[in-house]
Design an enzyme around this catalytic site. Sequence first.
Site, PDB file in Angstrom:
ATOM      1  N   ASP A 179     -16.930 -13.765 -20.385  1.00 39.39           N
ATOM      2  CA  ASP A 179     -15.564 -14.393 -21.324  1.00 39.39           C
ATOM      3  C   ASP A 179     -14.346 -14.812 -20.778  1.00 39.39           C
ATOM      4  O   ASP A 179     -14.483 -14.946 -19.438  1.00 39.39           O
ATOM      5  CB  ASP A 179     -15.543 -13.268 -22.289  1.00 39.39           C
ATOM      6  CG  ASP A 179     -15.078 -13.669 -23.926  1.00 39.39           C
ATOM      7  OD1 ASP A 179     -14.657 -14.838 -23.910  1.00 39.39           O
ATOM      8  OD2 ASP A 179     -15.389 -12.680 -24.829  1.00 39.39           O
ATOM      9  N   ASP A 250     -15.947 -17.948 -32.318  1.00 35.73           N
ATOM     10  CA  ASP A 250     -17.060 -16.900 -32.690  1.00 35.73           C
ATOM     11  C   ASP A 250     -17.402 -16.748 -34.205  1.00 35.73           C
ATOM     12  O   ASP A 250     -16.625 -17.103 -35.012  1.00 35.73           O
ATOM     13  CB  ASP A 250     -16.413 -15.377 -32.523  1.00 35.73           C
ATOM     14  CG  ASP A 250     -16.137 -15.047 -30.923  1.00 35.73           C
ATOM     15  OD1 ASP A 250     -16.177 -15.904 -30.226  1.00 35.73           O
ATOM     16  OD2 ASP A 250     -15.929 -13.812 -30.760  1.00 35.73           O
TER      17      ASP A 250
END
Length: 435
Positions: A179, A250
């Site tokens: 990430d 997301d």
Amino acid sequence: MSHPPVPRLGRTVAGLTAVAACSAGLLAATAPASASPDPARAAGAPRAAGAYPNLAPHPPMGWNNWSYYMCDLNEKIVLDNARALVQTGLARKGYRTVTLDDCWMSRQRDTRGRLVADRTKFPHGMAHLGQQLHRMGLKFGIYTDVGTLTCEKFPGSLGHFQQDAEQFARWKVDYVKADGCNVPVTPGHSKEAAFRDLYGQMSRALRATGRPMTFSVSAPAYFQYDGDSVWHRVIDWSSELGNLWRGGRDVALQKSTPAVKWSSIVYNFRYNSRLAAFQRPGRWNDPDFLLAGATGLTRHEMQSQMSLWAMMAAPLISSTDLSKLPAAAREVLGNERVIAVDQDPLSVQGRVVTQDDDSAVLSKPLKNGDRAIALFNSGGTPRTLSVSARAAGLPEAGSYRLHDLVTGRRTQSAGNIVAREVPPHATVLYRVTPG
């Protein structure tokens, strides 16, 4: 988005609620049929393979805890879902990589600077977990962050890239998702330069271990709203550093309403469908997780996401409770005809042929000369959708055989590919054979 630190996209329900409030027209307006910063690339000009080895010749398939469980994961949950992959037959159909997302580790590294598993959640540690997964014939995936901290404020890999990569290799990790939260930007340098440097360090560290670990890069997700030229450039160099990359927001979390989940699926489809020019064999655009399961989505909505992700040659990564998988969701995820479109050896992302506010038609070439054609009704009323064989890229032929990959029904056409009265939020997926 401000920085430093850089917040993870989509980690709050509020952001997705805003998406749910968007009109279908706004969603369509953000999604032209194609986009590419380089006309030669869009025309199919070859380019050299990236430095990172090709460890994902087909879009990865598997399971990740994040969308459904978030930080409420532990050894039992992971192994229960792994066993469910095997018991439901999904593993046999390709869903083999089990990936732990954020929150698996302790808040502090040990005295030697190593990452430590949360011993309450994972009392036997990561090496043991990997062994259990491998004994089931599955692969072991793990999460890290290239910044100072992960999105949930656990230790990031910045300053420890080689140490963390070697630890993952010792644990027999097969897949690493990195990430991009909390990436510091040095004064005088750009945000893009900071991300490119840190992801480059992680990429080189993984390679240096000698263990093949598929590398998922999240950098592009942090540039989705920085303008297309920057966003596309970040996608381009991400494709050199890893095997797949998260392109944007997301997908919705389990705690979101069904309406928000559906809006997030449509939103992620819209942005990812614009990125076909960046995909090439072994390098994959990733629009995030499949939500089929006990999530409140209808059968049509689950099937639409599965069909559209397959058309886009996207990773098929489930995020739900597989141990309680409803029959409809199991059938959607396990449809081998649809999976074959996603995993087709030609390894090409399908492109949008035509679209409007409430619909889209995509065409994807398949290795045997067939075409997969998806006719997607994102609106709220039934609609007949069609495309000509010529517009879909099919060769001239006297007739075309249509195989509905969801119902199994076979029909023929003299030239137009038609889906009549497609229900709201549904997708008709054909495999079309000329002659």
